[in-house]
Design an enzyme around this catalytic site. Structure first.
Site, mmCIF file in Angstrom:
data_model
loop_
_atom_site.group_PDB
_atom_site.id
_atom_site.type_symbol
_atom_site.label_atom_id
_atom_site.label_comp_id
_atom_site.label_asym_id
_atom_site.label_seq_id
_atom_site.Cartn_x
_atom_site.Cartn_y
_atom_site.Cartn_z
ATOM 1 N N ASP A 1 -3.546 -33.318 -5.848
ATOM 2 C CA ASP A 1 -4.685 -33.160 -4.929
ATOM 3 C C ASP A 1 -5.294 -34.547 -4.733
ATOM 4 O O ASP A 1 -6.036 -35.003 -5.603
ATOM 5 C CB ASP A 1 -5.685 -32.177 -5.526
ATOM 6 C CG ASP A 1 -6.924 -31.995 -4.660
ATOM 7 O OD1 ASP A 1 -6.954 -32.492 -3.533
ATOM 8 O OD2 ASP A 1 -7.880 -31.349 -5.151
ATOM 9 N N HIS B 1 -7.165 -29.045 -9.729
ATOM 10 C CA HIS B 1 -8.279 -29.697 -10.418
ATOM 11 C C HIS B 1 -8.144 -29.645 -11.943
ATOM 12 O O HIS B 1 -9.127 -29.618 -12.670
ATOM 13 C CB HIS B 1 -9.644 -29.153 -9.944
ATOM 14 C CG HIS B 1 -10.046 -29.737 -8.620
ATOM 15 N ND1 HIS B 1 -11.363 -29.904 -8.242
ATOM 16 C CD2 HIS B 1 -9.315 -30.226 -7.602
ATOM 17 C CE1 HIS B 1 -11.390 -30.451 -7.033
ATOM 18 N NE2 HIS B 1 -10.157 -30.656 -6.618
ATOM 19 N N HIS C 1 -6.513 -36.854 1.967
ATOM 20 C CA HIS C 1 -7.401 -37.734 1.215
ATOM 21 C C HIS C 1 -6.693 -38.465 0.079
ATOM 22 O O HIS C 1 -5.783 -37.939 -0.569
ATOM 23 C CB HIS C 1 -8.662 -37.005 0.740
ATOM 24 C CG HIS C 1 -8.481 -35.928 -0.282
ATOM 25 N ND1 HIS C 1 -8.565 -36.168 -1.633
ATOM 26 C CD2 HIS C 1 -8.271 -34.602 -0.168
ATOM 27 C CE1 HIS C 1 -8.414 -35.019 -2.292
ATOM 28 N NE2 HIS C 1 -8.224 -34.060 -1.431
ATOM 29 N N GLU D 1 -13.102 -37.450 -0.273
ATOM 30 C CA GLU D 1 -13.079 -36.018 0.058
ATOM 31 C C GLU D 1 -13.695 -35.195 -1.056
ATOM 32 O O GLU D 1 -14.434 -34.245 -0.822
ATOM 33 C CB GLU D 1 -11.636 -35.558 0.319
ATOM 34 C CG GLU D 1 -11.521 -34.142 0.880
ATOM 35 C CD GLU D 1 -11.444 -33.038 -0.172
ATOM 36 O OE1 GLU D 1 -11.550 -31.862 0.199
ATOM 37 O OE2 GLU D 1 -11.292 -33.342 -1.378
ATOM 38 N N GLU D 2 -13.382 -35.575 -2.297
ATOM 39 C CA GLU D 2 -13.766 -34.741 -3.449
ATOM 40 C C GLU D 2 -15.273 -34.703 -3.688
ATOM 41 O O GLU D 2 -15.763 -33.865 -4.447
ATOM 42 C CB GLU D 2 -13.043 -35.225 -4.722
ATOM 43 C CG GLU D 2 -11.519 -35.086 -4.683
ATOM 44 C CD GLU D 2 -11.028 -33.646 -4.728
ATOM 45 O OE1 GLU D 2 -11.859 -32.737 -4.850
ATOM 46 O OE2 GLU D 2 -9.806 -33.451 -4.612
ATOM 47 N N ASP E 1 -3.966 -30.794 2.986
ATOM 48 C CA ASP E 1 -4.544 -30.818 1.634
ATOM 49 C C ASP E 1 -3.936 -29.688 0.812
ATOM 50 O O ASP E 1 -3.231 -28.843 1.343
ATOM 51 C CB ASP E 1 -6.076 -30.677 1.726
ATOM 52 C CG ASP E 1 -6.804 -31.252 0.514
ATOM 53 O OD1 ASP E 1 -6.165 -31.471 -0.537
ATOM 54 O OD2 ASP E 1 -8.026 -31.456 0.614
#
Ligand code: CO
Ligand code: ZN
Length: 330
Positions: A162, A301, A61, A192-193, A215
């Site tokens: 990410d 994150h 992503h 994606e998130e 990922d």
């Protein structure tokens, strides 16, 4: 490879606004692919044609977690909501960047830290008042974390590893595959998130025989980390399951066989929180055997996500191995 990593992690690409990232990827891959298209949701799909009649979809992503402005007060302070899973502990004192380059600082109201939530945070762009703020930012504008890329040697730390590092893995892999056996679809997926959205529509259109997400996955190797066997530097992580997918046993077996045959360092990943594009791909139409090659990342994150270059290389090698395998079971 470091140069491509830096270029991609520094790009602006919150969910739904991935265009800057897909533009960079287009330039990097256009000479290596047979077809390059963008769909309605903003997925960039690069195709390398083979002869077997089988279709393999890889997905990484392009979007990153971010912020969306919900309110601007009379003094010019901005209130915001999350776009994807923001880690509140990492926000205060940090900075954000809007598409037009405006920078803001995240501040907090007084109160007990234990009760800290997004409602108690605000963004300060240095405006004198609401009118002044509106010159630069409107309600509904998106921002991303603003944090520099640092090269620590064999390890690199940045925002948006990410999943820009997954995009790097796909880019490096598709450069290496000269004679594809199968039709290879490299999907640089959007959104994606916020719930694996780009992977859903691209997978429906491609209807693959095998789906592999690429990922990041958190590690269990930092002090008092949540229990996990995954460690930075221990190789490509072959997903067993997460909350969006149980890797198809055939896919787990394929990845394990190839890693062992090619001497690629690998580890198994069991993730108890979080999902990946494989969660969307495996539920396409009548179902698609799917799995995931994960890049171990520390501090996922947060604006300081750390990778190890040897792990990245192992993931590239494993993607190439899948692409060049006969895939007799699929
Ligand atoms: Co994520
Ligand atoms: Zn991700």
């Amino acid at each position: 490879m470091k140069e491509i990593i830096k270029q991609l992690v520094e790009a602006y690409g919150p969910s739904g606004y991935e265009g800057q990232v897909t533009d960079i990827i287009t330039e990097l891959v256009k000479d290596y692919v047979d077809e390059l298209t963008t769909d309605v949701l903003g997925n960039l799909i690069a195709v390398k044609k083979g002869t077997s009649g089988k279709k393999v979809m890889f997905s990484a992503h392009t979007d990153e977690i971010g912020f969306v402005i919900t309110h601007i007060d009379d003094k010019g302070f901005l209130r915001f909501s999350n776009v994807g899973g923001l880690n509140i502990l990492t926000l205060v004192g940090g900075r954000v960047r809007f598409a037009n380059g405006t920078i803001g600082v995240i501040g907090k109201e007084k109160g007990d830290l234990k009760e800290l939530d997004l409602d108690k945070l605000f963004i300060d762009i240095g405006a004198k008042n609401r009118e002044d703020a509106l010159e630069k930012v409107k309600v509904g504008d998106f921002a991303i974390a603003h944090r520099e890329y640092n090269d620590l040697g064999n390890r690199i730390v940045s925002k948006a590893m990410d999943d820009r590092i997954g995009c790097v893995v796909l880019i490096e892999a598709l450069k290496k595959i000269s004679k594809p056996v199968h039709d290879l679809y490299f999907v640089f997926s959007s959104q994606e998130e916020v719930g694996l959205r780009g992977a859903r529509t691209s997978s429906y259109a491609i209807d693959p025989d095998l789906g592999i997400a690429v990922d990041v996955t958190p590690t269990g190797d930092t002090p008092e980390a949540p229990r996990s066997e995954v460690a930075l530097g221990n190789g490509a992580a072959i997903k067993v399951m997460d909350t969006s997918v149980i890797a198809h046993p055939k896919v787990k077996a394929l990845l394990t066989r190839l890693a062992e045959a090619k001497g690629i360092k690998y580890q198994y990943e069991v993730l108890t929180r979080g999902g990946t594009d494989a969660g969307a791909i495996h539920l396409t139409k009548e179902g698609v055997p799917s799995g995931c090659i994960s890049i171990p990342v520390r501090h996922v994150h947060t604006p300081s996500e750390m990778i190890d270059l040897d792990d990245v290389q192992a993931c590239v090698d494993l993607v190439v191995a899948v692409a060049e395998d006969a895939l007799a079971d699929f």
